[in-house]
Design a protein around this motif. Structure first.
Motif, PDB file in Angstrom:
ATOM      1  N   TYR A  39      -1.808  34.188 -50.093  1.00  0.00           N
ATOM      2  CA  TYR A  39      -3.274  34.245 -50.020  1.00  0.00           C
ATOM      3  C   TYR A  39      -3.844  32.973 -49.413  1.00  0.00           C
ATOM      4  N   LEU A  40      -3.348  31.821 -49.833  1.00  0.00           N
ATOM      5  CA  LEU A  40      -3.859  30.555 -49.301  1.00  0.00           C
ATOM      6  C   LEU A  40      -3.583  30.428 -47.809  1.00  0.00           C
TER       7      LEU A  40
ATOM      8  N   GLY B  36      -5.275  34.612 -46.505  1.00  0.00           N
ATOM      9  CA  GLY B  36      -6.500  35.170 -47.064  1.00  0.00           C
ATOM     10  C   GLY B  36      -6.394  36.646 -47.366  1.00  0.00           C
TER      11      GLY B  36
ATOM     12  N   ARG C  39      -9.611  29.547 -50.878  1.00  0.00           N
ATOM     13  CA  ARG C  39      -8.221  29.632 -50.410  1.00  0.00           C
ATOM     14  C   ARG C  39      -7.842  28.436 -49.538  1.00  0.00           C
TER      15      ARG C  39
END
Length: 350
Positions: free
Chosen positions: A24-25, A28, A325
């Protein structure tokens, strides 16, 4: 739901959770069980990963943005990751040099603060923030310039060469020679003093009737010093650089929320209060999303670190604001390094 301690997760849950968060970081986007099975190297079947993800979802650490999607970390999950699992990446030599160059440049401290904040913004791809107490000017020269029969311009020149102007009211019928007398007196008597020291000395001189001034000049001097006092010598100075990076990082859905956040940053009061709260203690503070009401809608995070002067007192707070994020492992040490660099700047300028 309270964030569970990292010790509540077994090794398998930690591994899956880490993959979801780091993906996710980086992208996204939500991560599904099949993607984790194919790319993570965990040697788990998609079915096993789905079971683990279900457990993590029940703990409130991950969630599905919509039906049949992969999973994203929740803000509680991000908090657990940042506090218990993140492996910091120290700034490299090039990044350290880019920040330090701004501090070594000659000129007013405020200009160096602004340049350093801009450098931090560029390196972190976030908006850079720094807040310091407004430094009291040290007087070099003061004069009064007539504007009309009832107005004059009080001109103050500081030891650093900064010039500030304020319009003040004049008593009716004040002779122009009084303006010259008042300016000459202040320059001669108050040069080298801060504004608060100057006000104290003037009050003492007038109170003991040692000031060789007539009533008109005395009133003019008191009024000239008062305009800076009324302007708030101790009001914090907040410098924000790189606000446009918040929009660059936002998708179309978040754009309106980010625009509203930028309006709040322009007002500066709430963000100043947030940074002020981060000045307690020495630790780097990380505010994620709804943990602070200012960012509850925009989906933003703040990383902030206080820095101290030679006497050990907190003299400012530096940080960044970016999407939730953002790359915490890289940006947190970068903020720490910037705080240490600004502490040296403040010590040099003391």
């Amino acid at each position: 739901m309270p964030v569970p301690p990292i010790s509540d997760l077994n090794d398998r849950a930690r591994d899956v959770f880490r993959v979801v968060v780091e993906s996710y970081l980086h992208t996204g986007a939500p991560t599904g069980s099949r993607t984790i099975a194919q790319r993570s190297g965990l040697n788990l079947s998609p079915a096993s990963i789905r079971n683990v993800m279900q457990d993590l979802e029940e703990l409130g650490l991950i969630a599905a943005p919509h039906t049949s999607a992969g999973r994203l970390p929740t803000e509680s999950g991000l908090r657990l990751f940042v506090d218990g699992m993140m492996q910091a990446l120290e700034p490299n030599a090039e990044e350290r040099s880019a920040i330090e160059r701004q501090v070594t440049q000659p000129g007013p401290v405020e200009a160096a603060l602004a340049a350093t904040t801009a450098a931090l913004s560029g390196l972190s791809a976030c908006a850079g923030l720094v807040m310091v107490p407004k430094r009291e000017l040290v007087l070099r020269q003061m004069s009064f310039v007539p504007l009309s029969q009832d107005k004059a311009l009080a001109v103050l020149v500081s030891e650093e060469g900064a010039v500030e102007n304020r319009v003040i009211d004049l008593a009716h019928g004040v002779d122009p020679s009084v303006l010259v007398q008042a300016g000459n007196y202040m320059t001669a008597m108050l040069s080298g003093l801060t504004l608060s020291e100057a006000r104290e000395k003037i009050g003492r001189e007038i109170g003991e009737e040692r000031a060789m001034l007539d009533d008109a000049a005395r009133t003019l001097i008191e009024r000239g010093l008062a305009v800076w006092s009324e302007d708030g010598d101790r009001r914090p100075v907040l410098i924000v650089r790189g606000q446009g990076r918040l929009i660059d990082a936002a998708d179309a859905v978040q754009l309106q929320r980010i625009t509203e956040l930028l309006d709040d940053l322009e007002g500066k009061q709430e963000i100043a209060e947030l940074l002020d709260s981060a000045s307690a203690g020495d630790a780097t503070r990380i505010f994620i999303g709804a943990e602070n009401k200012l960012f509850s809608l925009s989906g933003s995070s703040v990383i902030a670190k206080p820095f101290r002067g030679l006497d050990g007192r907190v003299v400012g707070v530096v940080g960044v604001i970016g999407p939730t994020r953002l790359n915490y492992a890289r940006v947190v040490p970068m903020v720490d390094f910037t705080a240490a660099t600004l502490a040296r700047l403040v010590g040099r300028g003391a």
